[in-house]
Design a protein around this motif. Structure first.
Motif, PDB file in Angstrom:
ATOM      1  N   HIS A   1       0.837  -1.209   0.000  1.00  0.00           N
ATOM      2  CA  HIS A   1       0.000   0.000   0.000  1.00  0.00           C
ATOM      3  C   HIS A   1       0.871   1.258   0.000  1.00  0.00           C
ATOM      4  CE1 HIS A   1      -2.982   2.893   1.566  1.00  0.00           C
ATOM      5  NE2 HIS A   1      -2.231   3.053   2.638  1.00  0.00           N
ATOM      6  N   LEU A   2       1.938   1.250   0.769  1.00  0.00           N
ATOM      7  CA  LEU A   2       2.813   2.422   0.857  1.00  0.00           C
ATOM      8  C   LEU A   2       3.638   2.598  -0.418  1.00  0.00           C
ATOM      9  CD1 LEU A   2       3.968   1.958   4.556  1.00  0.00           C
ATOM     10  CD2 LEU A   2       2.385   3.686   3.689  1.00  0.00           C
ATOM     11  N   ILE A   3       4.204   1.522  -0.912  1.00  0.00           N
ATOM     12  CA  ILE A   3       5.013   1.622  -2.128  1.00  0.00           C
ATOM     13  C   ILE A   3       4.144   2.023  -3.313  1.00  0.00           C
ATOM     14  CG2 ILE A   3       6.419   0.321  -3.759  1.00  0.00           C
ATOM     15  CD1 ILE A   3       7.586  -1.197  -1.374  1.00  0.00           C
ATOM     16  N   GLU A   4       2.951   1.436  -3.414  1.00  0.00           N
ATOM     17  CA  GLU A   4       2.031   1.824  -4.491  1.00  0.00           C
ATOM     18  C   GLU A   4       1.589   3.279  -4.343  1.00  0.00           C
ATOM     19  OE1 GLU A   4      -1.022  -1.078  -4.084  1.00  0.00           O
ATOM     20  OE2 GLU A   4       0.247  -2.727  -4.815  1.00  0.00           O
TER      21      GLU A   4
ATOM     22  N   ASN B   1       0.831   6.477   6.576  1.00  0.00           N
ATOM     23  CA  ASN B   1       0.358   5.098   6.511  1.00  0.00           C
ATOM     24  C   ASN B   1      -1.030   5.037   5.895  1.00  0.00           C
ATOM     25  OD1 ASN B   1       2.160   3.022   8.202  1.00  0.00           O
ATOM     26  ND2 ASN B   1       2.246   5.010   9.222  1.00  0.00           N
ATOM     27  N   VAL B   2      -1.878   5.970   6.317  1.00  0.00           N
ATOM     28  CA  VAL B   2      -3.274   5.981   5.898  1.00  0.00           C
ATOM     29  C   VAL B   2      -3.419   6.540   4.487  1.00  0.00           C
ATOM     30  CG1 VAL B   2      -5.569   6.859   6.466  1.00  0.00           C
ATOM     31  CG2 VAL B   2      -3.980   6.232   8.302  1.00  0.00           C
ATOM     32  N   ASP B   3      -2.704   7.605   4.178  1.00  0.00           N
ATOM     33  CA  ASP B   3      -2.844   8.278   2.886  1.00  0.00           C
ATOM     34  C   ASP B   3      -1.478   8.575   2.278  1.00  0.00           C
ATOM     35  OD1 ASP B   3      -3.744   9.590   0.656  1.00  0.00           O
ATOM     36  OD2 ASP B   3      -4.655  11.272   1.719  1.00  0.00           O
TER      37      ASP B   3
ATOM     38  N   ALA C   1      -6.246   5.259  15.976  1.00  0.00           N
ATOM     39  CA  ALA C   1      -6.919   5.846  14.824  1.00  0.00           C
ATOM     40  C   ALA C   1      -6.228   5.464  13.518  1.00  0.00           C
ATOM     41  CB  ALA C   1      -6.983   7.360  14.973  1.00  0.00           C
ATOM     42  N   PHE C   2      -4.891   5.502  13.507  1.00  0.00           N
ATOM     43  CA  PHE C   2      -4.167   5.083  12.303  1.00  0.00           C
ATOM     44  C   PHE C   2      -4.529   3.646  11.933  1.00  0.00           C
ATOM     45  CE2 PHE C   2      -0.341   8.095  13.205  1.00  0.00           C
ATOM     46  CZ  PHE C   2      -1.052   9.165  12.684  1.00  0.00           C
ATOM     47  N   LYS C   3      -4.504   2.770  12.937  1.00  0.00           N
ATOM     48  CA  LYS C   3      -4.775   1.364  12.663  1.00  0.00           C
ATOM     49  C   LYS C   3      -6.239   1.137  12.303  1.00  0.00           C
ATOM     50  CE  LYS C   3      -0.976  -0.975  14.960  1.00  0.00           C
ATOM     51  NZ  LYS C   3      -0.579  -2.003  15.941  1.00  0.00           N
ATOM     52  N   ALA C   4      -7.137   1.871  12.937  1.00  0.00           N
ATOM     53  CA  ALA C   4      -8.546   1.757  12.577  1.00  0.00           C
ATOM     54  C   ALA C   4      -8.751   2.176  11.125  1.00  0.00           C
ATOM     55  CB  ALA C   4      -9.402   2.609  13.511  1.00  0.00           C
ATOM     56  N   ALA C   5      -8.081   3.251  10.719  1.00  0.00           N
ATOM     57  CA  ALA C   5      -8.201   3.717   9.337  1.00  0.00           C
ATOM     58  C   ALA C   5      -7.672   2.674   8.356  1.00  0.00           C
ATOM     59  CB  ALA C   5      -7.459   5.038   9.163  1.00  0.00           C
ATOM     60  N   LEU C   6      -6.528   2.072   8.674  1.00  0.00           N
ATOM     61  CA  LEU C   6      -5.966   1.029   7.805  1.00  0.00           C
ATOM     62  C   LEU C   6      -6.879  -0.193   7.763  1.00  0.00           C
ATOM     63  CD1 LEU C   6      -2.229   1.350   8.876  1.00  0.00           C
ATOM     64  CD2 LEU C   6      -3.156   1.838   6.593  1.00  0.00           C
ATOM     65  N   TYR C   7      -7.497  -0.511   8.890  1.00  0.00           N
ATOM     66  CA  TYR C   7      -8.446  -1.620   8.951  1.00  0.00           C
ATOM     67  C   TYR C   7      -9.671  -1.327   8.082  1.00  0.00           C
ATOM     68  CZ  TYR C   7     -12.298  -4.297  11.061  1.00  0.00           C
ATOM     69  OH  TYR C   7     -13.403  -5.079  11.268  1.00  0.00           O
ATOM     70  N   LEU C   8     -10.211  -0.137   8.200  1.00  0.00           N
ATOM     71  CA  LEU C   8     -11.393   0.231   7.429  1.00  0.00           C
ATOM     72  C   LEU C   8     -11.087   0.322   5.937  1.00  0.00           C
ATOM     73  CD1 LEU C   8     -12.870   2.932   9.820  1.00  0.00           C
ATOM     74  CD2 LEU C   8     -13.809   0.657   9.380  1.00  0.00           C
ATOM     75  N   ARG C   9      -9.845   0.662   5.598  1.00  0.00           N
ATOM     76  CA  ARG C   9      -9.448   0.730   4.185  1.00  0.00           C
ATOM     77  C   ARG C   9      -9.085  -0.648   3.624  1.00  0.00           C
ATOM     78  NH1 ARG C   9      -5.898   5.284   1.756  1.00  0.00           N
ATOM     79  NH2 ARG C   9      -7.364   4.782   0.071  1.00  0.00           N
ATOM     80  N   GLY C  10      -9.136  -1.687   4.463  1.00  0.00           N
ATOM     81  CA  GLY C  10      -8.867  -3.039   4.013  1.00  0.00           C
ATOM     82  C   GLY C  10      -7.403  -3.386   3.889  1.00  0.00           C
ATOM     83  N   VAL C  11      -6.550  -2.571   4.514  1.00  0.00           N
ATOM     84  CA  VAL C  11      -5.106  -2.820   4.403  1.00  0.00           C
ATOM     85  C   VAL C  11      -4.639  -3.809   5.464  1.00  0.00           C
ATOM     86  CG1 VAL C  11      -2.822  -1.745   4.443  1.00  0.00           C
ATOM     87  CG2 VAL C  11      -4.760  -0.521   3.429  1.00  0.00           C
ATOM     88  N   ILE C  12      -5.123  -3.674   6.686  1.00  0.00           N
ATOM     89  CA  ILE C  12      -4.736  -4.592   7.755  1.00  0.00           C
ATOM     90  C   ILE C  12      -5.978  -5.313   8.268  1.00  0.00           C
ATOM     91  CG2 ILE C  12      -2.761  -3.153   8.373  1.00  0.00           C
ATOM     92  CD1 ILE C  12      -4.230  -2.287  10.901  1.00  0.00           C
ATOM     93  N   ALA C  13      -5.761  -6.471   8.893  1.00  0.00           N
ATOM     94  CA  ALA C  13      -6.883  -7.339   9.264  1.00  0.00           C
ATOM     95  C   ALA C  13      -7.542  -6.955  10.575  1.00  0.00           C
ATOM     96  CB  ALA C  13      -6.399  -8.792   9.337  1.00  0.00           C
ATOM     97  N   HIS C  14      -6.826  -6.246  11.444  1.00  0.00           N
ATOM     98  CA  HIS C  14      -7.379  -5.937  12.749  1.00  0.00           C
ATOM     99  C   HIS C  14      -6.711  -4.678  13.301  1.00  0.00           C
ATOM    100  CE1 HIS C  14      -8.842  -6.502  16.886  1.00  0.00           C
ATOM    101  NE2 HIS C  14      -9.704  -7.354  16.364  1.00  0.00           N
ATOM    102  N   PRO C  15      -7.455  -3.798  13.976  1.00  0.00           N
ATOM    103  CA  PRO C  15      -6.871  -2.555  14.491  1.00  0.00           C
ATOM    104  C   PRO C  15      -6.239  -2.678  15.874  1.00  0.00           C
ATOM    105  CG  PRO C  15      -9.238  -2.496  14.815  1.00  0.00           C
ATOM    106  CD  PRO C  15      -8.935  -3.800  14.100  1.00  0.00           C
TER     107      PRO C  15
END
Length: 310
Positions: free
Chosen positions: A35-38, A218-220, A269-283
């Motif tokens: 996600h970050l490299i892309e 991480n998020v954006d 919040a960072f992890k929740a955002a990544l979770y909601l964006r489908g990047v990580i499996a759990h916040p």
């Protein structure tokens, strides 16, 4: 990357995805790296504050480094935080990071003990001598209770002891003095000055900073890569607009309110955002941080929607 090449661009401090039982979620970590490299980042900083390094035992740190370095496979430089209380402990972390393939080491001043500037200087010299890869100072007085002096950083940079600094001090006057000193002194052309102030990146780049280390990246990551490109192209008005969009998004770090510490709220919040964006499996965040509840995670989602990230 070598000490003769100045590190620049967007180098996010990579979150550490955890499973509900507190182990490193390597599948999510690989997705996050992709996600970050892309997103167009120029490097990755693992085992920093946003990585929850202070909460991770050595085994977790090793898994993070093995996973990231192995998956990146040289696409971008990988810096590793070798963050601990005293020099010998930091040297252990640094040697392990180098063994696992890190391209550079990020080091704070010693902490817990009451440290004199002369001891901080000796600390950086010892770590640089033992690491064998570029060493970047991490100015983080809120956590280590010592502000790194600009003259010390520039002196060590001119000698080749330090390859650069990530400034998370929030002291914009001191930050600008470092940039001014770098321009006025010889031997500092490859000394990188990176801001950790993710909400004033446009200003830092205008002053002459080389790049940013943004937790919100991480998020954006696309947003910070876009901001960096606009600034480098001299389109300061468009850069300002992008920075203000990111500032509005960043407001979700306070979603935990007063029922938890600021670190729990921001990292949650960072992890929740990544979770909601489908990047990580759990916040999941590391203990003893307090996790966000369902309502708080839903509020993070509203911020993401407002920023067109869902």
């Amino acid at each position: 990357m070598s000490a003769a090449t100045a590190l620049s661009g967007v180098v996010p401090p990579v979150c550490t995805p955890l499973s509900p039982d507190g182990e490193v979620d390597t599948r999510s970590l690989v997705r996050l790296v992709d996600h970050l490299i892309e997103g167009g980042v120029d490097g990755l900083f693992v085992l920093g504050s946003t990585s929850e390094v202070a909460y991770l035992p050595d085994g977790h740190r090793r898994v993070v480094l093995e996973t990231v370095v192995g998956h990146v496979a040289g696409q971008v430089p990988v810096l590793a935080g070798a963050i601990d209380m005293t020099t010998l402990r930091v040297l252990d972390h640094a040697r392990e990071a180098v063994r696992l393939g890190a391209d550079g080491i990020v080091v704070t001043a010693p902490y817990y003990t009451r440290t004199h500037p002369a001891e901080i200087e000796g600390h950086f010299r010892s770590v640089a001598s033992g690491a064998g890869v570029p060493v970047y100072a991490y100015d983080l007085p809120v956590s280590v209770h010592s502000k790194l002096g600009g003259d010390l950083l520039l002196d060590l940079g001119a000698e080749g002891v330090l390859a650069g600094v990530k400034d998370s001090s929030g002291d914009e006057g001191a930050f600008r003095s470092i940039l001014l000193g770098r321009r006025e002194r010889a031997g500092l052309d490859s000394f990188s000055v990176l801001t950790g102030g993710e909400l004033t990146v446009d200003c830092a780049l205008w002053m002459g900073a080389d790049g940013v280390v943004p937790g919100l990246g991480n998020v954006d990551p696309h947003g910070y890569a876009r901001l960096y490109r606009l600034a480098r192209a001299g389109d300061w008005e468009a850069a300002r607009v992008e920075q203000e969009r990111l500032l509005r998004l960043f407001q979700f770090v306070t979603v935990g309110g007063t029922r938890m510490g600021g670190s729990s709220s921001a990292l949650g919040a960072f992890k929740a955002a990544l979770y909601l964006r489908g990047v990580i499996a759990h916040p999941t965040t590391a203990v003893p941080q307090i996790p966000l509840d369902e309502d708080e995670i839903a509020t993070v989602g509203k911020h993401l929607s407002a920023a067109d990230l869902l």
